[in-house]
Design an enzyme around this catalytic site. Structure first.
Site, PDB file in Angstrom:
ATOM      1  NE  ARG A 125      44.262 -85.311  59.968  1.00  0.00           N
ATOM      2  CZ  ARG A 125      45.267 -86.164  60.112  1.00  0.00           C
ATOM      3  NH1 ARG A 125      46.463 -85.887  59.630  1.00  0.00           N
ATOM      4  NH2 ARG A 125      45.082 -87.308  60.746  1.00  0.00           N
ATOM      5  CG  HIS A 182      42.873 -92.471  62.296  1.00  0.00           C
ATOM      6  ND1 HIS A 182      42.700 -92.918  61.010  1.00  0.00           N
ATOM      7  CD2 HIS A 182      43.965 -91.657  62.265  1.00  0.00           C
ATOM      8  CE1 HIS A 182      43.655 -92.396  60.234  1.00  0.00           C
ATOM      9  NE2 HIS A 182      44.428 -91.631  60.969  1.00  0.00           N
ATOM     10  CG  ASP A 252      46.563 -93.889  58.583  1.00  0.00           C
ATOM     11  OD1 ASP A 252      46.745 -92.757  58.104  1.00  0.00           O
ATOM     12  OD2 ASP A 252      47.005 -94.231  59.693  1.00  0.00           O
ATOM     13  CG  ASN A 257      53.860 -90.370  63.346  1.00  0.00           C
ATOM     14  OD1 ASN A 257      55.032 -90.210  63.664  1.00  0.00           O
ATOM     15  ND2 ASN A 257      53.198 -89.490  62.618  1.00  0.00           N
TER      16      ASN A 257
END
Length: 297
Positions: A125, A182, A252, A257
């Protein structure tokens, strides 16, 4: 809930989410979670922007049991940097039902990639987010993809919604499948007609591009627990409807955050609107993750 300080430990998840009403299909996969700590075994990165509460594998396994989830892909977080040991440990404990996505340096060696692949990591990623460290140019990331292809790995990317217009055309040239995190971090308050969401849809016309319909609780600027996240759900449902073979889903957890702490039971129940038919739900949670991540059978 967010803080730039490393001095304060931030709780990011509910210890007691409500049980979902929706019964998930056998081999349902949560394709996007993280694990944090315990810090006594797995040190947090000194480059992290904040300090989330420990969210070890045992809490993740218990959450999945409660939610009816039996397969999972754990994504390495910047909380632990490029030391992927915390995810490797969880994969090993998962008995073949948990796989991983690694964070690596752009100059990672072939030997290091081969080792990650042998330990159950199916992708690497790269972040293109302003609030996250470790960003790289897309051209350098794409140079890495032939090496990923040789190992049967793919590429996962996380980017600001406005970057879909510049990163998107480049990602079409990847030598491996690309998974977009997302829903491309689009702003659901702007609706499905907004240029960012339309660009994401156009990008998915290319079948080797995939998207995670996770983050319905992140893409609404007015989102709050108990709201049902209708604007995020609407965009996720449109993606599943238009691209049934290219979508996967994730909680998630443990929601780092973020602006609030979502209830994981509510996020699972939203699947009844995101993928409202049995066929859609089976593809989203079972068929597509199996094709993309190759769980051992």
């Amino acid at each position: 809930m967010n803080t730039p300080s490393q001095d304060t430990v931030v709780q990011t998840y509910l210890d007691l989410p409500r049980p979902p009403k929706l019964v998930l299909p056998a081999n349902a996969c949560d394709s996007h979670v993280h694990v944090f700590g315990p810090m006594s075994r797995f040190a947090y990165s000194p480059l992290r922007k904040n300090t989330p509460a420990e969210a070890p594998k045992e809490k993740l396994f218990a959450l999945h049991k409660k939610m009816g989830i039996t397969r999972c892909v754990i994504v390495q977080s910047i909380t632990h940097g490029t030391d992927n040991a915390v995810v490797e440990d969880a994969i090993e404990a998962g008995g073949g039902r948990y796989l991983g996505v690694a964070l690596v340096d752009i100059n990672v060696t072939d030997g290091a990639l081969k080792r990650l692949a042998s330990r159950g990591f199916r992708a690497v990623r790269f972040n293109f987010m302003k609030h996250l460290a470790g960003g790289h140019g897309v051209a350098d990331v794409l140079k890495l993809t032939p090496r990923l292809a040789a190992l049967g790995m793919h590429l996962q990317v996380h980017f600001e919604s406005t970057l879909v217009h510049t990163l998107g055309p480049a990602l079409r040239h990847s030598a491996v499948p690309v998974v977009i995190d997302h829903m491309g971090r689009v702003d659901a308050n702007l609706g499905e007609g907004h240029e960012d969401f339309q660009a994401l849809m156009k990008l998915l016309d290319h079948p080797h591009l995939h998207v995670k319909v996770s983050g319905i609780d992140r893409v609404e600027s007015t989102s709050r627990p108990g709201s049902g996240y209708p604007l995020g759900v609407k965009l996720a449902a449109r993606l599943v409807e238009n691209f049934p073979d290219q979508c996967v889903w994730g909680l998630d957890w443990p929601h780092p955050n973020h602006t609030h702490i979502p209830d994981d039971g509510e996020l699972v129940d939203a699947l009844s609107e995101i993928a409202p038919t049995p066929t859609q739900l089976e593809k989203l949670l079972v068929v597509n993750p199996q094709r993309l991540y190759q769980f051992p059978t």
